[in-house]
Enzyme design. Structure first.
Site, PDB file in Angstrom:
ATOM      1  N   TYR A 182       4.395  -9.839  62.101  1.00  0.00           N
ATOM      2  CA  TYR A 182       5.337  -8.881  62.716  1.00  0.00           C
ATOM      3  C   TYR A 182       6.436  -9.632  63.467  1.00  0.00           C
ATOM      4  O   TYR A 182       7.620  -9.297  63.360  1.00  0.00           O
ATOM      5  CB  TYR A 182       4.565  -7.950  63.664  1.00  0.00           C
ATOM      6  CG  TYR A 182       5.425  -6.900  64.317  1.00  0.00           C
ATOM      7  CD1 TYR A 182       5.953  -5.849  63.576  1.00  0.00           C
ATOM      8  CD2 TYR A 182       5.712  -6.957  65.681  1.00  0.00           C
ATOM      9  CE1 TYR A 182       6.752  -4.875  64.182  1.00  0.00           C
ATOM     10  CE2 TYR A 182       6.504  -5.995  66.290  1.00  0.00           C
ATOM     11  CZ  TYR A 182       7.020  -4.956  65.540  1.00  0.00           C
ATOM     12  OH  TYR A 182       7.816  -4.003  66.128  1.00  0.00           O
TER      13      TYR A 182
ATOM     14  N   THR B 252       6.596  -2.625  74.553  1.00  0.00           N
ATOM     15  CA  THR B 252       5.677  -1.682  73.910  1.00  0.00           C
ATOM     16  C   THR B 252       6.089  -0.255  74.261  1.00  0.00           C
ATOM     17  O   THR B 252       6.215   0.091  75.439  1.00  0.00           O
ATOM     18  CB  THR B 252       4.227  -1.933  74.359  1.00  0.00           C
ATOM     19  OG1 THR B 252       3.927  -3.314  74.145  1.00  0.00           O
ATOM     20  CG2 THR B 252       3.258  -1.086  73.552  1.00  0.00           C
TER      21      THR B 252
HETATM   22  P1  NAI Z   1       6.581   5.250  64.212  1.00  0.00           P
HETATM   23  O1  NAI Z   1       5.467   4.818  63.307  1.00  0.00           O
HETATM   24  O2  NAI Z   1       6.340   6.296  65.242  1.00  0.00           O
HETATM   25  O3  NAI Z   1       7.848   5.683  63.335  1.00  0.00           O
HETATM   26  C1  NAI Z   1       8.288   4.892  62.266  1.00  0.00           C
HETATM   27  C2  NAI Z   1       8.928   5.800  61.225  1.00  0.00           C
HETATM   28  O4  NAI Z   1       9.387   4.941  60.156  1.00  0.00           O
HETATM   29  C3  NAI Z   1       7.955   6.797  60.602  1.00  0.00           C
HETATM   30  O5  NAI Z   1       8.541   8.098  60.565  1.00  0.00           O
HETATM   31  C4  NAI Z   1       7.719   6.260  59.202  1.00  0.00           C
HETATM   32  O6  NAI Z   1       7.476   7.275  58.237  1.00  0.00           O
HETATM   33  C5  NAI Z   1       9.035   5.536  58.926  1.00  0.00           C
HETATM   34  N1  NAI Z   1       8.880   4.514  57.904  1.00  0.00           N
HETATM   35  C6  NAI Z   1       7.908   3.553  57.816  1.00  0.00           C
HETATM   36  N2  NAI Z   1       8.062   2.864  56.683  1.00  0.00           N
HETATM   37  C7  NAI Z   1       9.149   3.359  56.053  1.00  0.00           C
HETATM   38  C8  NAI Z   1       9.811   3.071  54.828  1.00  0.00           C
HETATM   39  N3  NAI Z   1       9.338   2.120  54.002  1.00  0.00           N
HETATM   40  N4  NAI Z   1      10.899   3.775  54.486  1.00  0.00           N
HETATM   41  C9  NAI Z   1      11.352   4.766  55.307  1.00  0.00           C
HETATM   42  N5  NAI Z   1      10.779   5.102  56.474  1.00  0.00           N
HETATM   43  C10 NAI Z   1       9.680   4.416  56.828  1.00  0.00           C
HETATM   44  O7  NAI Z   1       7.084   3.871  64.869  1.00  0.00           O
HETATM   45  P2  NAI Z   1       7.974   3.510  66.153  1.00  0.00           P
HETATM   46  O8  NAI Z   1       7.063   2.986  67.183  1.00  0.00           O
HETATM   47  O9  NAI Z   1       8.913   4.607  66.491  1.00  0.00           O
HETATM   48  O10 NAI Z   1       8.775   2.258  65.572  1.00  0.00           O
HETATM   49  C11 NAI Z   1      10.103   2.348  65.105  1.00  0.00           C
HETATM   50  C12 NAI Z   1      10.709   0.953  65.113  1.00  0.00           C
HETATM   51  O11 NAI Z   1      10.606   0.403  66.425  1.00  0.00           O
HETATM   52  C13 NAI Z   1      10.043  -0.046  64.173  1.00  0.00           C
HETATM   53  O12 NAI Z   1      11.052  -0.862  63.561  1.00  0.00           O
HETATM   54  C14 NAI Z   1       9.208  -0.899  65.110  1.00  0.00           C
HETATM   55  O13 NAI Z   1       9.014  -2.211  64.618  1.00  0.00           O
HETATM   56  C15 NAI Z   1      10.091  -0.898  66.344  1.00  0.00           C
HETATM   57  N6  NAI Z   1       9.399  -1.206  67.592  1.00  0.00           N
HETATM   58  C16 NAI Z   1       8.361  -0.422  68.038  1.00  0.00           C
HETATM   59  C17 NAI Z   1       7.731  -0.750  69.217  1.00  0.00           C
HETATM   60  C18 NAI Z   1       6.587   0.059  69.760  1.00  0.00           C
HETATM   61  O14 NAI Z   1       5.915  -0.435  70.687  1.00  0.00           O
HETATM   62  N7  NAI Z   1       6.324   1.267  69.262  1.00  0.00           N
HETATM   63  C19 NAI Z   1       8.141  -1.916  70.011  1.00  0.00           C
HETATM   64  C20 NAI Z   1       9.251  -2.638  69.461  1.00  0.00           C
HETATM   65  C21 NAI Z   1       9.840  -2.294  68.293  1.00  0.00           C
END
Ligand code: NAI
Length: 254
Positions: free
Chosen positions: A147, A179
């Site tokens: 990651y 996070t």
């Molecule tokens: P989440 O899992 O709640 O939402 C992610 C969304 O992306 C989901 O709706 C999913 O269906 C969509 N998705 C996943 N793979 C996909 C694909 N191949 N094509 C199209 N859509 C796709 O996740 P969250 O936490 O909102 O994360 C969003 C971004 O934030 C990610 O890039 C993650 O790496 C980043 N991030 C998250 C952190 C956390 O602690 N939650 C911290 C730092 C960064």
């Protein structure tokens, strides 16, 4: 009455049906933008968001969805490259297939979506791209080798894209969340042996003592996407409760 800040602008948010992406899409729409959400399953995006099914790991799917979104919105001014997936483990733990999969979604997903959106962004007078990066790009976190490598690439890609497109009037920035309390982290907590202890550990890792909210990350993304950030490009905005920059002394024990 003043006009909403993003009035007349058209935005595309990948991964916009959940967590940070959903909060961002809702905030951009609340500030006057018309917003299209691209997601594997866009059904979680409420009106007035426009949902388009797309898999950022599939070039054809991305091209089709970006074209459909641009058609429905009448162009694209703002692209939020937010879709991403996680991976746990040291460098010894993930096989080649997992490495290819995570890099394909987290890094090449940005490449594909940006490539498809660029012709539209070039037509915009207020073009901006915001990538969702991570604290994992700049701090060594345990059990996050794959990651972290993917988010380190997102940080470098952000800088390179900012240089490539600055003279076309397209700004490129990223946010580095700590996070964040999203469904993703909820799933991680659910899978932990002791979810309460795991949440306390994650809270304790951040100097603010709590997880970041999706709305706080969305606010940073909306700022970088807005014309009011017109002189800001090639930056990473930390939204991490102080995790990247602060060095606190341990709290005195009772
Ligand atoms: P989440 O899992 O709640 O939402 C992610 C969304 O992306 C989901 O709706 C999913 O269906 C969509 N998705 C996943 N793979 C996909 C694909 N191949 N094509 C199209 N859509 C796709 O996740 P969250 O936490 O909102 O994360 C969003 C971004 O934030 C990610 O890039 C993650 O790496 C980043 N991030 C998250 C952190 C956390 O602690 N939650 C911290 C730092 C960064």
């Amino acid at each position: 009455m003043s006009t909403p800040e993003l009035d007349g602008l058209r935005a595309v948010v990948t991964g916009g049906a959940s967590g940070i992406g959903l909060a961002t899409a809702i905030l951009l729409a609340g500030r006057g933008a018309r917003v299209a959400v691209l997601d594997l399953d866009p059904s979680g995006a409420p009106e007035p968001l426009l949902g388009f099914t797309a898999d950022v790991s599939d070039d054809e799917s991305v091209r089709t969805a970006v074209a459909a979104a641009a058609g429905a919105l009448g162009g694209i001014d703002i692209l939020v490259n937010n879709a991403g997936i996680g991976a746990a483990g040291t460098v010894a733990d993930n096989d080649d297939e997992q490495w290819h999969r995570v890099l394909d979604v987290n890094v090449l997903g940005i490449v594909r979506t940006t490539r498809a959106a660029l012709p539209h962004l070039r037509e915009s007078a207020d073009a901006a791209i915001v990538n969702t990066c991570s604290i994992a790009a700049t701090a060594g976190l345990p059990q996050r080798a794959l990651y972290s490598a993917s988010k380190g690439a997102v940080l470098s890609l952000t800088l390179a894209m900012a240089a490539d497109h600055v003279r076309e009037g397209i700004r490129v920035n990223c946010v580095n969340p700590g996070t964040v309390d999203t469904p993703w982290v909820g799933r991680l907590l659910d899978a932990a042996a002791d979810p309460g202890a795991e949440r306390a550990a994650l809270n304790g890792r951040q100097p603010t003592g709590r997880l970041v909210s999706a709305e706080e990350v969305a606010a940073a993304i909306a700022y970088l996407a807005s014309p009011s950030a017109g002189s800001t490009t090639g930056t990473a905005l930390q939204v991490d409760g102080g995790m990247a920059g602060l060095r606190l002394r341990p709290e005195p024990r009772e």
